[in-house]
Design an enzyme around this catalytic site. Structure first.
Site, PDB file in Angstrom:
ATOM      1  N   ASN A   3       2.390  -5.440  10.645  1.00  0.00           N
ATOM      2  CA  ASN A   3       3.601  -5.841   9.928  1.00  0.00           C
ATOM      3  C   ASN A   3       4.811  -5.381  10.737  1.00  0.00           C
ATOM      4  O   ASN A   3       5.126  -4.193  10.756  1.00  0.00           O
ATOM      5  CB  ASN A   3       3.576  -5.207   8.529  1.00  0.00           C
TER       6      ASN A   3
ATOM      7  N   LYS B 219       7.803  -5.957  10.143  1.00  0.00           N
ATOM      8  CA  LYS B 219       8.972  -5.738   9.266  1.00  0.00           C
ATOM      9  C   LYS B 219      10.205  -6.425   9.857  1.00  0.00           C
ATOM     10  O   LYS B 219      10.084  -7.454  10.517  1.00  0.00           O
ATOM     11  CB  LYS B 219       9.165  -4.244   9.012  1.00  0.00           C
TER      12      LYS B 219
ATOM     13  N   HIS C  82       4.837  -6.193  -0.752  1.00  0.00           N
ATOM     14  CA  HIS C  82       5.030  -4.960   0.022  1.00  0.00           C
ATOM     15  C   HIS C  82       5.924  -4.001  -0.753  1.00  0.00           C
ATOM     16  O   HIS C  82       6.873  -4.422  -1.415  1.00  0.00           O
ATOM     17  CB  HIS C  82       5.635  -5.282   1.393  1.00  0.00           C
TER      18      HIS C  82
ATOM     19  N   GLU D 177       8.228  -2.127   0.102  1.00  0.00           N
ATOM     20  CA  GLU D 177       9.664  -2.186   0.420  1.00  0.00           C
ATOM     21  C   GLU D 177      10.343  -3.266  -0.413  1.00  0.00           C
ATOM     22  O   GLU D 177      11.471  -3.089  -0.880  1.00  0.00           O
ATOM     23  CB  GLU D 177       9.845  -2.398   1.936  1.00  0.00           C
TER      24      GLU D 177
ATOM     25  N   GLU E  83      -1.302   0.736   0.220  1.00  0.00           N
ATOM     26  CA  GLU E  83      -0.307   1.415   1.047  1.00  0.00           C
ATOM     27  C   GLU E  83       0.455   2.430   0.193  1.00  0.00           C
ATOM     28  O   GLU E  83       1.414   2.064  -0.508  1.00  0.00           O
ATOM     29  CB  GLU E  83       0.699   0.402   1.607  1.00  0.00           C
TER      30      GLU E  83
ATOM     31  N   GLY F 212       5.814   4.833   7.026  1.00  0.00           N
ATOM     32  CA  GLY F 212       6.904   5.159   7.945  1.00  0.00           C
ATOM     33  C   GLY F 212       7.276   6.638   7.968  1.00  0.00           C
ATOM     34  O   GLY F 212       8.302   7.014   8.512  1.00  0.00           O
TER      35      GLY F 212
ATOM     36  N   SER G 252       1.429   4.887   8.075  1.00  0.00           N
ATOM     37  CA  SER G 252       1.380   5.790   9.223  1.00  0.00           C
ATOM     38  C   SER G 252       0.052   5.756   9.990  1.00  0.00           C
ATOM     39  O   SER G 252      -0.390   6.771  10.536  1.00  0.00           O
ATOM     40  CB  SER G 252       1.726   7.229   8.806  1.00  0.00           C
TER      41      SER G 252
HETATM   42  O1  G3P Z   1       2.929  -2.752   5.911  1.00  0.00           O
HETATM   43  C1  G3P Z   1       2.719  -1.687   6.788  1.00  0.00           C
HETATM   44  C2  G3P Z   1       3.380  -0.468   6.392  1.00  0.00           C
HETATM   45  O2  G3P Z   1       4.221  -0.477   5.335  1.00  0.00           O
HETATM   46  C3  G3P Z   1       3.031   0.791   7.020  1.00  0.00           C
HETATM   47  O3  G3P Z   1       4.084   1.134   7.849  1.00  0.00           O
HETATM   48  O4  G3P Z   1       5.132   2.211   9.766  1.00  0.00           O
HETATM   49  O5  G3P Z   1       3.832   3.566   8.103  1.00  0.00           O
HETATM   50  O6  G3P Z   1       2.642   2.035   9.649  1.00  0.00           O
HETATM   51  P1  G3P Z   1       3.907   2.319   8.904  1.00  0.00           P
END
Ligand code: G3P
Length: 249
Positions: free
Chosen positions: A10, A12, A96, A98, A166, A172, A212
């Site tokens: 993703n 983003k 998602h 977000e 997630e 992140g 992460s």
């Molecule tokens: O959709 C993937 C996500 O939200 C995870 O983000 O940067 O923690 O891998 P990240």
């Protein structure tokens, strides 16, 4: 019966034309396991979908990061599921965290979007996950079950659904869920599907983990029995995404 490993990237709201070209060439140069072993789907922002789709080698598919909840029309700024179909985009990420948090997408709205996208033949990566507060108050399973129920209420055929767990606190933040934490939730989700949708759906639906994930922690997570792949954010923009794809084998 085996569930094929699934790795989503993703991107983003990141990237320029040059950066997209760079990621595409890194992916195209890499030798990745065959599509019979791992399904790899990258999700650039809408505007870069045609570029990514036309320049990636066939080992990779693309996904949009969202689409509208019903047939397109007078919805300024939205992208319809029909348009994705028209472009030949096979997948879409929906729900998602977000978007749930920043754009107030409710469980019901996400359920409706998933059902509409599926009805047009799109495949859906449906995201769920609890906040830190919810985890600390012990309501993780209740929260993700409720989110899954809102999808299950609207969807009768799960063949084209991948469920992405997630945890919001892991996204992140560099704070990845431990393999045991992730496995526990995935197993509960599978149980929920078994009890509320059916044994076949529970056995065949891929439940992937996001939050992460990186080249260093993917292997151990991938070894958990109910983790069928990943949805990767930050690391999907970097060459280590290849290591994550390879964690399938
Ligand atoms: O959709 C993937 C996500 O939200 C995870 O983000 O940067 O923690 O891998 P990240």
């Amino acid at each position: 019966m085996g569930r094929k490993f699934f790795v989503g990237g993703n991107w983003k709201c990141n990237g320029t034309i040059d950066e997209v070209k760079k990621i595409v060439s890194t992916l195209n140069e890499a030798e990745v396991p065959s599509q019979d072993v791992v399904e790899v789907v990258v999700s650039p922002p809408f505007v870069f979908l045609p570029l990514a789709k036309s320049s990636l080698k066939p080992d990779y598919q693309v996904a949009a990061q969202n689409c509208w909840v019903k047939k397109g029309g007078a919805y300024t700024g939205e992208i319809s599921a029909e348009m994705l179909v028209n472009l030949g985009v096979p997948w879409v990420i929906l729900g998602h965290s977000e978007r749930r948090a920043l754009l107030n997408e409710s469980n019901e709205f996400v359920g409706e979007k998933v059902a509409y996208a599926l009805s047009l033949g799109l495949k859906v990566i449906a995201c769920i996950g609890e906040t830190l507060e919810q985890r600390e108050s012990g309501s993780t399973i209740a929260v993700v079950s409720e989110q899954t129920k809102a999808i299950a209420d609207k969807v009768s055929n799960w063949d084209n659904v991948v469920l992405a767990y997630e945890p919001v606190w892991a996204i992140g933040t560099g704070k990845v869920a431990t393999p045991a934490q992730a496995q526990e939730v995935h197993a509960e989700l599978r149980k929920w599907l078994e009890q509320n949708v059916g044994a076949e759906v529970a056995a065949t639906t891929r439940i992937i983990y996001g939050g992460s994930v990186n080249g260093g922690n993917c292997k151990e997570l991938a070894g958990q029995p109910d983790i069928d792949g990943f949805l990767v954010g930050g690391a999907s923009l970097k060459p280590e995404f290849i290591d994550i794809i390879k964690s399938a084998t």
